[in-house]
Design a protein around this motif. Structure first.
Motif, PDB file in Angstrom:
ATOM      1  N   ILE A   1      -8.899 -18.371  10.255  1.00  0.00           N
ATOM      2  CA  ILE A   1      -8.141 -19.120   9.238  1.00  0.00           C
ATOM      3  C   ILE A   1      -7.807 -18.137   8.122  1.00  0.00           C
ATOM      4  CG2 ILE A   1      -8.181 -20.998   7.547  1.00  0.00           C
ATOM      5  CD1 ILE A   1      -8.272 -22.109  10.331  1.00  0.00           C
ATOM      6  N   ARG A   2      -6.518 -17.836   7.981  1.00  0.00           N
ATOM      7  CA  ARG A   2      -6.012 -16.942   6.942  1.00  0.00           C
ATOM      8  C   ARG A   2      -4.541 -17.272   6.737  1.00  0.00           C
ATOM      9  NH1 ARG A   2      -2.644 -13.249   9.259  1.00  0.00           N
ATOM     10  NH2 ARG A   2      -3.009 -12.604  11.398  1.00  0.00           N
ATOM     11  N   SER A   3      -3.893 -16.625   5.824  1.00  0.00           N
ATOM     12  CA  SER A   3      -2.460 -16.798   5.638  1.00  0.00           C
ATOM     13  C   SER A   3      -1.739 -16.160   6.833  1.00  0.00           C
ATOM     14  CB  SER A   3      -2.030 -16.119   4.333  1.00  0.00           C
ATOM     15  OG  SER A   3      -0.639 -16.183   4.197  1.00  0.00           O
ATOM     16  N   TYR A   4      -0.734 -16.862   7.358  1.00  0.00           N
ATOM     17  CA  TYR A   4       0.067 -16.356   8.482  1.00  0.00           C
ATOM     18  C   TYR A   4       1.538 -16.484   8.141  1.00  0.00           C
ATOM     19  CZ  TYR A   4      -3.877 -16.468  11.766  1.00  0.00           C
ATOM     20  OH  TYR A   4      -5.066 -16.241  12.412  1.00  0.00           O
ATOM     21  N   ARG A   5       2.346 -15.516   8.600  1.00  0.00           N
ATOM     22  CA  ARG A   5       3.788 -15.724   8.559  1.00  0.00           C
ATOM     23  C   ARG A   5       4.080 -16.930   9.448  1.00  0.00           C
ATOM     24  NH1 ARG A   5       3.572 -10.689  10.308  1.00  0.00           N
ATOM     25  NH2 ARG A   5       4.764 -11.215  12.169  1.00  0.00           N
ATOM     26  N   LYS A   6       5.055 -17.732   9.061  1.00  0.00           N
ATOM     27  CA  LYS A   6       5.376 -18.924   9.842  1.00  0.00           C
ATOM     28  C   LYS A   6       5.729 -18.552  11.273  1.00  0.00           C
ATOM     29  CE  LYS A   6       6.656 -21.990   6.103  1.00  0.00           C
ATOM     30  NZ  LYS A   6       7.669 -22.853   5.524  1.00  0.00           N
ATOM     31  N   SER A   7       6.470 -17.475  11.455  1.00  0.00           N
ATOM     32  CA  SER A   7       6.846 -17.038  12.801  1.00  0.00           C
ATOM     33  C   SER A   7       5.624 -16.613  13.607  1.00  0.00           C
ATOM     34  CB  SER A   7       7.855 -15.890  12.727  1.00  0.00           C
ATOM     35  OG  SER A   7       7.312 -14.785  12.015  1.00  0.00           O
TER      36      SER A   7
ATOM     37  N   MET B   1       0.283 -30.706   3.457  1.00  0.00           N
ATOM     38  CA  MET B   1       0.653 -29.290   3.425  1.00  0.00           C
ATOM     39  C   MET B   1       1.404 -28.901   2.163  1.00  0.00           C
ATOM     40  SD  MET B   1       1.597 -28.291   7.310  1.00  0.00           S
ATOM     41  CE  MET B   1       2.118 -26.667   6.797  1.00  0.00           C
ATOM     42  N   TYR B   2       2.164 -29.835   1.599  1.00  0.00           N
ATOM     43  CA  TYR B   2       3.021 -29.479   0.475  1.00  0.00           C
ATOM     44  C   TYR B   2       2.632 -30.145  -0.842  1.00  0.00           C
ATOM     45  CZ  TYR B   2       5.641 -27.321   4.169  1.00  0.00           C
ATOM     46  OH  TYR B   2       5.985 -26.529   5.236  1.00  0.00           O
ATOM     47  N   ARG B   3       1.524 -30.841  -0.884  1.00  0.00           N
ATOM     48  CA  ARG B   3       1.142 -31.542  -2.123  1.00  0.00           C
ATOM     49  C   ARG B   3       0.620 -30.596  -3.197  1.00  0.00           C
ATOM     50  NH1 ARG B   3      -3.801 -34.377   0.355  1.00  0.00           N
ATOM     51  NH2 ARG B   3      -2.160 -35.768   1.042  1.00  0.00           N
ATOM     52  N   SER B   4       0.211 -29.420  -2.851  1.00  0.00           N
ATOM     53  CA  SER B   4      -0.342 -28.489  -3.851  1.00  0.00           C
ATOM     54  C   SER B   4       0.703 -27.520  -4.402  1.00  0.00           C
ATOM     55  CB  SER B   4      -1.505 -27.698  -3.249  1.00  0.00           C
ATOM     56  OG  SER B   4      -2.596 -28.557  -3.019  1.00  0.00           O
ATOM     57  N   GLY B   5       1.971 -27.799  -4.158  1.00  0.00           N
ATOM     58  CA  GLY B   5       3.021 -27.000  -4.763  1.00  0.00           C
ATOM     59  C   GLY B   5       3.601 -25.891  -3.902  1.00  0.00           C
TER      60      GLY B   5
ATOM     61  N   ARG C   1      -5.463 -24.139   7.647  1.00  0.00           N
ATOM     62  CA  ARG C   1      -6.642 -24.974   7.921  1.00  0.00           C
ATOM     63  C   ARG C   1      -6.211 -26.408   8.260  1.00  0.00           C
ATOM     64  NH1 ARG C   1      -9.590 -23.752   3.867  1.00  0.00           N
ATOM     65  NH2 ARG C   1     -10.925 -22.325   4.985  1.00  0.00           N
ATOM     66  N   LEU C   2      -5.245 -26.956   7.508  1.00  0.00           N
ATOM     67  CA  LEU C   2      -4.745 -28.308   7.778  1.00  0.00           C
ATOM     68  C   LEU C   2      -4.087 -28.384   9.155  1.00  0.00           C
ATOM     69  CD1 LEU C   2      -3.175 -29.065   4.284  1.00  0.00           C
ATOM     70  CD2 LEU C   2      -5.119 -30.268   5.308  1.00  0.00           C
ATOM     71  N   ILE C   3      -3.298 -27.386   9.491  1.00  0.00           N
ATOM     72  CA  ILE C   3      -2.623 -27.361  10.800  1.00  0.00           C
ATOM     73  C   ILE C   3      -3.644 -27.334  11.924  1.00  0.00           C
ATOM     74  CG2 ILE C   3      -1.182 -25.940  12.327  1.00  0.00           C
ATOM     75  CD1 ILE C   3       0.375 -25.115   9.736  1.00  0.00           C
TER      76      ILE C   3
END
Length: 78
Positions: A12-18, A51-55, A69-71
């Motif tokens: 679990i880390r930041s990923y490029r969407k692609s 996914m988008y409630r935190s801005g 993590r949510l995904i």
């Protein structure tokens, strides 16, 4: 000698969407894989809202660690 395939654990880390879309759809070309990932997210109102409630912006090129993590909690590990 047998050739064993050892899978790396999903992190679990930041990923490029692609990048994340390709992990979930490894046999698809990149653009259709991204469309499919977007479809899965949009078809799940609870996931989409969370996914988008935190801005985070929908147009960002990366999913944050929190979004990943949510995904994974919703779709399972890729």
């Amino acid at each position: 000698m047998e050739n064993h395939c050892i899978e790396e654990p999903f992190i679990i880390r930041s990923y490029r969407k692609s990048e994340l879309a390709h992990l979930y759809n490894p046999d698809m070309p990149l653009v259709p894989a991204m469309r499919k990932m977007r479809y899965w997210i949009q078809r799940n109102p609870e996931l989409y809202e969370a996914m988008y409630r935190s801005g985070e912006a929908r147009g960002d090129h990366r999913y944050t660690r929190r979004q990943v993590r949510l995904i994974v909690e919703t779709l399972g590990e890729p």
